[in-house]
Design a protein around this motif. Structure first.
Motif, mmCIF file in Angstrom:
data_model
loop_
_atom_site.group_PDB
_atom_site.id
_atom_site.type_symbol
_atom_site.label_atom_id
_atom_site.label_comp_id
_atom_site.label_asym_id
_atom_site.label_seq_id
_atom_site.Cartn_x
_atom_site.Cartn_y
_atom_site.Cartn_z
ATOM 1 N N LYS A 140 -2.111 -4.827 -1.819
ATOM 2 C CA LYS A 140 -1.040 -3.811 -1.786
ATOM 3 C C LYS A 140 -1.321 -2.762 -0.716
ATOM 4 O O LYS A 140 -0.415 -2.369 0.044
ATOM 5 N N LYS B 189 0.962 -2.399 2.766
ATOM 6 C CA LYS B 189 1.663 -1.135 3.021
ATOM 7 C C LYS B 189 1.290 -0.567 4.392
ATOM 8 O O LYS B 189 2.166 -0.140 5.164
ATOM 9 N N GLU C 6 7.631 -3.779 3.728
ATOM 10 C CA GLU C 6 6.390 -3.818 2.951
ATOM 11 C C GLU C 6 6.418 -4.915 1.892
ATOM 12 O O GLU C 6 5.432 -5.632 1.689
ATOM 13 N N HIS D 152 3.765 -7.949 1.476
ATOM 14 C CA HIS D 152 3.020 -8.032 0.210
ATOM 15 C C HIS D 152 3.131 -9.432 -0.398
ATOM 16 O O HIS D 152 2.128 -10.015 -0.841
#
Length: 252
Positions: A207, A211, A221, A225
């Motif tokens: 994560k 980001k 994002e 991810h």
């Protein structure tokens, strides 16, 4: 024993050859591997690392002699490429190839400047309470993005191959080592995320990396991810399966 030396160290040829000649009798052991050995020593007052690549089997000796660059040459060439593109790596000093009368590779050496680092990415990966862990991961994502922008695909982008130095301003410097497996091309976003898979990231780290990379790449994002998490899970399953099969075969 042909020797190729960086222009910065051109006047040190005799001293470099002496280091190599005394490799097995002098210096401090860093890595005593089955295939490669790394020692540190001094080139005048400069601390350096010397990596010894053992003699390959006959087939690989033919390949490295006539069809493909040796590991020592690739390490030197790739380090120069990284340096030219402002990607940190221990400065390349020289490489030496030892061949027989037929021109077949016997063994080789790669010499680089010593880096006194604080830790590797491996320590951070395995310690959830590592100080400033997320800050370092964000900066590591930025470092990797810069590497990708320079069209560098580091095939051994794994936790032990990045040395980290903490700077006084809260910034971190990242140095790549073990360089002999790379290719150079424009990378798709899928390939960029795939390049993180050997880092053995947890879901939390995935994560953080996604980001940070999204901000730099202007990619969504959520998209990064999903891709990064999938690549990471697939890699972990593959390695776990390999280990399981090895254990199973070992019991028979």
């Amino acid at each position: 024993m042909p020797i190729i030396i960086h222009s910065k160290y051109k006047n040190k040829e005799e001293a470099i050859l002496q280091l190599v000649a005394n490799f097995f009798n002098e210096g401090d052991m860093i890595v005593a591997g089955a295939r490669n050995t790394i020692k540190s020593n001094f080139l005048d007052d400069k601390k350096v690392n010397i990596k010894f690549f053992q003699k390959p089997g006959l087939f690989k000796s033919i390949i490295y002699s006539f069809f493909r660059s040796t590991k020592a040459k690739r390490s030197f060439d790739y380090a120069n490429y990284l340096t030219e593109h402002h990607i940190l790596t221990p400065f390349p000093i020289a490489y030496i190839e030892n061949r027989n009368g037929l021109g077949l590779l016997k063994d080789s050496y790669y010499i680089s400047e010593q880096i006194d680092y604080d830790f590797t990415i491996r320590e951070l990966i395995h310690d959830p309470l590592f100080p400033e862990r997320n800050v370092i991961l964000e900066q590591f994502a930025e470092f990797t993005f810069k590497m990708h922008e320079a069209k560098i695909n580091f095939l051994d982008h794994s936790p032990g191959n990045t040395l980290v130095i903490k700077k006084a301003d809260g910034k971190y410097d990242f140095y790549l080592i073990d360089l002999n497996r790379m290719n150079f091309k424009k990378l798709s976003i899928e390939e960029r995320m795939d390049n993180f898979k050997k880092m053995w990231l947890s879901k939390t780290m995935v994560k953080v990396i996604a980001k940070a990379y999204a901000k730099l790449s202007n990619e969504p994002e959520e998209k990064l991810h999903i891709i990064l998490l999938e690549k990471t899970i697939q890699f972990k399953r593959k390695i776990t399966k390999k280990k399981y099969l090895k254990r199973k075969i070992g019991r028979k």
